[in-house]
Design a protein around this motif. Structure first.
Motif, mmCIF file in Angstrom:
data_model
loop_
_atom_site.group_PDB
_atom_site.id
_atom_site.type_symbol
_atom_site.label_atom_id
_atom_site.label_comp_id
_atom_site.label_asym_id
_atom_site.label_seq_id
_atom_site.Cartn_x
_atom_site.Cartn_y
_atom_site.Cartn_z
ATOM 1 N N SER A 82 1.185 -1.145 0.085
ATOM 2 C CA SER A 82 0.034 0.144 0.150
ATOM 3 C C SER A 82 0.680 1.155 0.104
ATOM 4 N N LEU A 83 2.010 1.100 0.836
ATOM 5 C CA LEU A 83 2.812 2.518 0.693
ATOM 6 C C LEU A 83 3.524 2.672 -0.359
ATOM 7 N N LEU A 84 4.005 1.603 -1.095
ATOM 8 C CA LEU A 84 5.001 1.662 -2.164
ATOM 9 C C LEU A 84 3.780 2.368 -3.373
ATOM 10 N N GLU A 85 2.539 1.930 -3.448
ATOM 11 C CA GLU A 85 1.531 2.481 -4.342
ATOM 12 C C GLU A 85 1.238 3.781 -4.151
ATOM 13 N N PHE A 86 1.415 4.200 -2.827
ATOM 14 C CA PHE A 86 1.494 5.558 -2.616
ATOM 15 C C PHE A 86 2.220 6.497 -2.967
ATOM 16 N N ILE A 87 3.593 5.976 -2.653
ATOM 17 C CA ILE A 87 4.798 6.671 -3.138
ATOM 18 C C ILE A 87 4.520 6.871 -4.828
ATOM 19 N N GLN A 88 4.350 6.085 -5.472
ATOM 20 C CA GLN A 88 4.159 5.921 -6.810
ATOM 21 C C GLN A 88 3.106 6.929 -7.462
ATOM 22 N N GLN A 89 2.068 7.218 -6.527
ATOM 23 C CA GLN A 89 1.032 8.172 -6.799
ATOM 24 C C GLN A 89 1.590 9.581 -6.666
ATOM 25 N N LEU A 90 2.320 9.729 -5.490
ATOM 26 C CA LEU A 90 2.923 11.067 -4.983
ATOM 27 C C LEU A 90 3.881 11.397 -6.192
ATOM 28 N N ASN A 91 4.705 10.725 -6.618
ATOM 29 C CA ASN A 91 5.532 10.743 -7.822
ATOM 30 C C ASN A 91 4.672 11.199 -9.062
ATOM 31 N N GLN A 92 3.720 10.498 -9.672
ATOM 32 C CA GLN A 92 2.986 10.894 -10.579
ATOM 33 C C GLN A 92 2.006 12.316 -10.621
ATOM 34 N N ASP A 93 1.583 12.481 -9.264
ATOM 35 C CA ASP A 93 0.852 13.713 -9.123
ATOM 36 C C ASP A 93 1.530 14.974 -8.754
ATOM 37 N N LEU A 94 2.854 14.939 -8.042
ATOM 38 C CA LEU A 94 3.540 15.968 -7.570
ATOM 39 C C LEU A 94 4.965 16.094 -8.376
ATOM 40 N N ASN A 95 5.260 15.118 -9.188
ATOM 41 C CA ASN A 95 6.537 15.026 -10.146
ATOM 42 C C ASN A 95 7.834 15.034 -8.985
ATOM 43 N N ILE A 96 7.620 14.638 -7.804
ATOM 44 C CA ILE A 96 8.559 14.570 -6.970
ATOM 45 C C ILE A 96 9.522 13.482 -7.276
ATOM 46 N N THR A 97 10.948 13.849 -7.347
ATOM 47 C CA THR A 97 11.950 12.983 -7.375
ATOM 48 C C THR A 97 12.253 12.206 -6.389
ATOM 49 N N PHE A 98 12.234 10.722 -6.281
ATOM 50 C CA PHE A 98 12.474 9.916 -5.219
ATOM 51 C C PHE A 98 13.688 9.131 -5.482
ATOM 52 N N LEU A 99 14.674 9.119 -4.412
ATOM 53 C CA LEU A 99 15.840 8.434 -4.329
ATOM 54 C C LEU A 99 15.691 7.178 -3.164
ATOM 55 N N ILE A 100 15.395 6.066 -3.328
ATOM 56 C CA ILE A 100 14.952 5.033 -2.571
ATOM 57 C C ILE A 100 16.074 4.104 -2.392
ATOM 58 N N ILE A 101 16.780 3.909 -0.948
ATOM 59 C CA ILE A 101 17.666 2.857 -0.667
ATOM 60 C C ILE A 101 17.025 1.646 -0.127
ATOM 61 N N THR A 102 17.271 0.450 -0.519
ATOM 62 C CA THR A 102 16.703 -0.660 -0.088
ATOM 63 C C THR A 102 17.414 -2.037 -0.382
ATOM 64 N N HIS A 103 17.323 -3.123 0.346
ATOM 65 C CA HIS A 103 17.904 -4.345 -0.130
ATOM 66 C C HIS A 103 16.948 -5.056 -0.554
ATOM 67 N N ASP A 104 15.698 -4.742 -0.646
ATOM 68 C CA ASP A 104 14.467 -5.362 -0.931
ATOM 69 C C ASP A 104 14.127 -5.241 -2.610
ATOM 70 N N GLN A 105 14.217 -6.587 -3.293
ATOM 71 C CA GLN A 105 13.936 -6.239 -4.883
ATOM 72 C C GLN A 105 12.661 -5.845 -4.914
ATOM 73 N N GLU A 106 11.364 -6.314 -4.237
ATOM 74 C CA GLU A 106 10.245 -5.825 -4.280
ATOM 75 C C GLU A 106 10.121 -4.383 -4.322
ATOM 76 N N VAL A 107 10.776 -3.737 -3.243
ATOM 77 C CA VAL A 107 10.605 -2.116 -3.465
ATOM 78 C C VAL A 107 11.595 -1.725 -4.261
ATOM 79 N N ALA A 108 12.488 -2.086 -4.826
ATOM 80 C CA ALA A 108 13.225 -1.697 -5.957
ATOM 81 C C ALA A 108 12.594 -1.611 -7.131
ATOM 82 N N ARG A 109 11.553 -2.348 -7.238
ATOM 83 C CA ARG A 109 10.726 -2.600 -8.547
ATOM 84 C C ARG A 109 10.054 -1.171 -9.094
ATOM 85 N N ILE A 110 9.635 -0.449 -7.957
ATOM 86 C CA ILE A 110 8.696 0.590 -8.319
ATOM 87 C C ILE A 110 9.679 1.730 -8.784
ATOM 88 N N GLY A 111 11.060 1.647 -8.931
ATOM 89 C CA GLY A 111 11.912 2.550 -9.539
ATOM 90 C C GLY A 111 11.800 2.419 -10.977
#
Length: 230
Positions: free
Chosen positions: A183-212
């Motif tokens: 749910s949170l990853l979907e929300f981050i993607q929505q914020l990126n689309q709505d506000l054109n915010i640049t996200f730099l995400i540090i993770t060790h999780d491939q599932e999280v990385a896939r939203i990039g």
């Protein structure tokens, strides 16, 4: 938006006269375009959190340059970078970093106070931000009274409240269950689309990385996947 050129860093360990250098990052070069979601992935100890601390100015690089939104920040003083962060960068942390003695409203309002925004304007912006993250019914709840997902949404709201062009996220779903993570990853993607915010995400999780839109991979301080996008 973010350009890293030939960035290297080492920590100095030991006492005076017995100091040794511990290399952490080796000659990293990459760029992140405005409006991108870029994931930086790597195992624990690979150097990815050090990289985030360098980009955010909490530590200074041994060598190389970092340019953010057209400004070379490499040699900023602590005071200069603190002012720059307040205007340009929002942060999301794995353990939320909320102040437990402050309500959700107060945690979100804090950056506005630090920037000197008037009380009436703070109220308007804070209430709008609470609504944006779906917490308009929880302004007076303390962090301990909220679920992990709700606490992270407060953290996101605090990152958003000054309308920064960049958000740096360090393992943003690391303390969440799989359903809340999705749910949170979907929300981050929505914020990126709505506000054109640049996200730099540090993770060790491939599932999280896939939203990039792109993934950079660090191994033993070396960039082994990804690179410049200009």
């Amino acid at each position: 938006m973010i350009t890293v050129e030939h960035l290297s860093h080492h920590f100095v360990m030991g006492k005076k006269g017995e100091k040794t250098k511990l290399p952490v990052l080796h000659d990293l070069s990459f760029s992140v375009n405005k409006g991108e979601i870029v994931s930086i992935i790597g195992r624990s100890g690979s150097g990815k959190s050090t990289l985030l601390n360098l980009i955010s100015g909490f530590i200074h690089p041994t060598s190389g340059e970092i340019t953010i939104n057209g400004t070379d920040v490499t040699r900023f003083s602590e005071t200069e970078f603190a002012d720059f962060r307040l205007n340009q960068i929002g942060f999301i942390f794995q353990n939320f970093q909320l102040i437990p003695s402050m309500t959700a409203y107060q945690n979100i309002e804090l950056p506005l106070i630090l920037k000197g925004v008037t009380e009436n304007e703070r109220k308007k912006i804070t209430e709008q931000t609470l609504e944006r993250v779906g917490l308009s019914h929880y302004p007076n709840h303390y962090p301990g009274e909220l679920s992990g997902g709700q606490q992270q949404r407060v953290s996101i709201a605090r990152a958003l409240v000054l309308n920064p062009p960049i958000i740096l996220a360090d393992e943003p779903t690391g303390s969440l269950d799989s359903e809340t993570e999705a749910s949170l990853l979907e929300f981050i993607q929505q914020l990126n689309q709505d506000l054109n915010i640049t996200f730099l995400i540090i993770t060790h999780d491939q599932e999280v990385a896939r939203i990039g839109s792109r993934t950079l991979e660090i191994q033993d301080g070396h960039l082994i996947k990804g690179g410049n996008s200009r």
